[in-house]
Design an enzyme around this catalytic site. Sequence first.
Site, PDB file in Angstrom:
ATOM      1  N   SER A 103      41.228  38.146  29.895  1.00 42.43           N
ATOM      2  CA  SER A 103      40.333  38.131  31.046  1.00 42.43           C
ATOM      3  C   SER A 103      41.121  38.472  32.301  1.00 42.43           C
ATOM      4  CB  SER A 103      39.701  36.751  31.213  1.00 42.43           C
ATOM      5  OG  SER A 103      40.696  35.790  31.565  1.00 42.43           O
ATOM      6  N   ASP A 104      40.428  39.001  33.296  1.00 42.69           N
ATOM      7  CA  ASP A 104      41.042  39.092  34.612  1.00 42.69           C
ATOM      8  C   ASP A 104      41.126  37.671  35.169  1.00 42.69           C
ATOM      9  OD1 ASP A 104      42.168  40.051  36.937  1.00 42.69           O
ATOM     10  OD2 ASP A 104      40.637  41.586  37.256  1.00 42.69           O
ATOM     11  N   TRP A 105      41.957  37.489  36.191  1.00 42.76           N
ATOM     12  CA  TRP A 105      42.257  36.157  36.701  1.00 42.76           C
ATOM     13  C   TRP A 105      41.001  35.467  37.220  1.00 42.76           C
ATOM     14  CZ3 TRP A 105      45.950  38.223  34.398  1.00 42.76           C
ATOM     15  CH2 TRP A 105      47.215  37.635  34.283  1.00 42.76           C
ATOM     16  N   SER A 107      38.192  34.988  35.836  1.00 40.81           N
ATOM     17  CA  SER A 107      36.889  35.553  35.471  1.00 40.81           C
ATOM     18  C   SER A 107      36.337  34.921  34.204  1.00 40.81           C
ATOM     19  CB  SER A 107      37.011  37.069  35.266  1.00 40.81           C
ATOM     20  OG  SER A 107      37.761  37.366  34.104  1.00 40.81           O
TER      21      SER A 107
END
Length: 871
Positions: free
Chosen positions: A276-278, A280
């Site tokens: 995941s992106d930070w 998210s």
Amino acid sequence: MAYRSLVLGAFASTSLAASVVTPRDPVPAGFVAAPYYPAPHGGWVASWEEAYSKAEALVSQMTLAEKTNITSGIGIFMGNTGSAERLGFPRMCLQDSALGVSSADNVTAFPAGITTGATFDKKLIYARGVAIGEEHRGKGTNVYLGPSVGPLGRKPLGGRNWEGFGSDPVLQAKAAALTIKGVQEQGIIATIKHLIGNEQEMYRMYNPFQPGYSANIDDRTLHELYLWPFAESVHVGVGSAMTAYNAVNGSACSQHSYLINGILKDELGFQGFVMSDWLSHISGVDSALAGLDMNMPGDTNIPLFGFSNWHYELSRSVLNGSVPLDRLNDMVTRIVATWYKFGQDKDHPRPNFSSNTRDRDGLLYPAALFSPKGQVNWFVNVQADHYLIAREVAQDAITLLKNNGSFLPLATSQSLHVFGTAAQVNPDGPNACLNRACNKGTLGMGWGSGVADYPYLDDPISAIRKRVPGVQFFNTDSFPWFHPTPSPDDVAIVFITSDAGENSFTVEGNNGDRNSAKLAAWHNGDELVRKVAEKYSSVIVVAQTVGPLDLESWVDKPVVKGVLFQHLPGQEAGESLANILFGDVSPSGHLPYSITKRANDFPDSIANLRGFAFGQVQDTYSEGLYIDYRWLNKEKIKPRFAFGHGLSYTSFSFDTTIESVTELSLVPPPRSPKGSTPVYSTEIPPASEAYWPTGFDRIWRYLYSWLNKDDADKAYAVGIAGVNKYNYPAGYSTVQKPGPAAGGGEGGNPALWDIAFRVPVTVKNTGTKFSGRASVQAYLQYPEGIPYDTPVVQLRDFEKTQVLAPGETETVTIELTRKDLSVWDVELQNWVVPGVDGKRYTIWIGEASDRLFTACYTDTGVCEGGKTPPV
């Protein structure tokens, strides 16, 4: 066999998928998020067999808590991922940025991705990737969080377009693949991001009050534009992929089962791990089932108190049977196999820097309320001679847009007057603003997580003064009221800028995306150019910019003799520009996007950002395949400067032939079946594997994978009894699929990369005074009469010559693959070559999307110069 086109506005019912079971806001009719389960196992591709075999041996020895520990970060500001130190698997360091090593000392601040794309130079793009990989390895990182190909650059106002390579899927794809190759050859895992549809910054993130916006994309557009760079990246073996913050067709990317399971892991055969992106990560079981393998940085969406959707919760979910142990085993195996694949089990350096302080000693657990201190920085210098590569990229990217009367290059004997604060480094220092979240002085990069700290910033005025010591410099963005009347021989050089970045910061009212629909230069730069042009008879404009600008108020003025785009040059902004201005090097950069005459030359869906809405913001890709030059060609709109445009101080001729290499069928040959994958026990492990160790001293906000004994025992009892009541999403299954027909290897069916046509181009420098480099660009025109709507021309390959002296020649070779000649058929769910029955494709060779000189015909094998291009 029948094959049909996708009519824009009608969409395949299986175009995109979701795994969330909570209610979602409705999306426009026709945009679907269908389920795809289970998550495909990794390890069936032959080139990954050894790494997966090693991973299987290690993972089979792990406890439940060790497995769940390495699938997440240990908390924001805490550092890296969890580890299984008992078995020798370390915490992994994941580090930005798009242009180097972020938040670290003694590193190179390379030119940005958009600058790199403007070189149209494959060898140089690869060399930059090698240098970035060397610096990440020297700093002890495991995973380089780049390159970025999402955003693709659909919206000129998009805040993070500058991190990628340009507004074309092929330019993005080839640049990303070369970057990945260079980085990963240094033993660093590259990350292709952001999957997918993150084309604006505003309203991208989910929060407790509003979901992130939904990028509504039809199936064919997804495959032929936005997925194309991801497929090429997977084809070269990228080790990790990052999901985007936003939703696609209503479903959050971090838990989107069709995007992750169906497309990335099954159709594209991705063998690495998906993160995941930070911040998210918004669910526990849902995201695991949807194919997410790693949660970064481990916290919940709001990282206040050290809570996580995974870690201890993932341990609980496996014990109670909500998440099958088979899914967890695959998550862990993908991470460990990637670590082995790039040799990180063999003397890989550990991190020697801290992102939280530049001091030698600092907090060991910065997010904790109380933390011990210790050495966190070792000040390792990893720059080597990378400044040379950085300078060459910055120099070869400089794009000469206008050169009336061959006014450039300048002579050192000329009287020069320089205007604009961008000519000089920020007087507060190049790193004065956190994450470069200001536009003050020379603009070498945008802002946000995609930046690096400057070791120094070689600014333009310093480099100009080396050649012309008497240059007059007006360090202002307003025309001086006391300015004396210039002589006819005086030359003015005006510096202007336009900045953008990540939505985490607001700079001068810009919340990541550029907020000017007119794409005006910042700090009244256009007014400065006009004022200077009123006084001087010769004006040169230099733009440091994240993307296209509106030049219309001054570009046609006769006194504006030259216009150059430096893009975002990084630390080597000075010498790289001076070499071009004074003719040491002929410019060879080309625009990685189009510059229009009016913002509304593009449709509203492209030209404007989506604004606030109650509920989920809807960003519908109603333009379909038609972005940038594709839209302009379709609508017969002449841009100010087209995609690929770039002038030189010399001229070139192209002598072209065409060779047929592989005879193509309508669709690729049948895929091979998947190979074997690791096999583990699927029995729920004992609850004791998740118990807290006796007497363990916990650190507040540090994320752990253990459970209290009572909680673990209760979860285990539910799982063993088979009374788990988790509400699984529609379509959920645990039976592995054979994979779609379009798959079969990394990136898709291996036959997609069969060379269909080879086009040797002999380039001659026909000038008499200057050496230079030519950019050879190949654009494909599809046959007439096919049942698919296709853009007029589409970039398919490019090459760049070495420096050619006057009269010198070099032959470069353009190659087009099966995929280059195909379209995505939404009914067949496969790539189709619509011209296999002898229909004529035309391969246009030229210097830009609107400067095409030679037509090569696939049906006759003939190339003809002097033909009228379709644009």
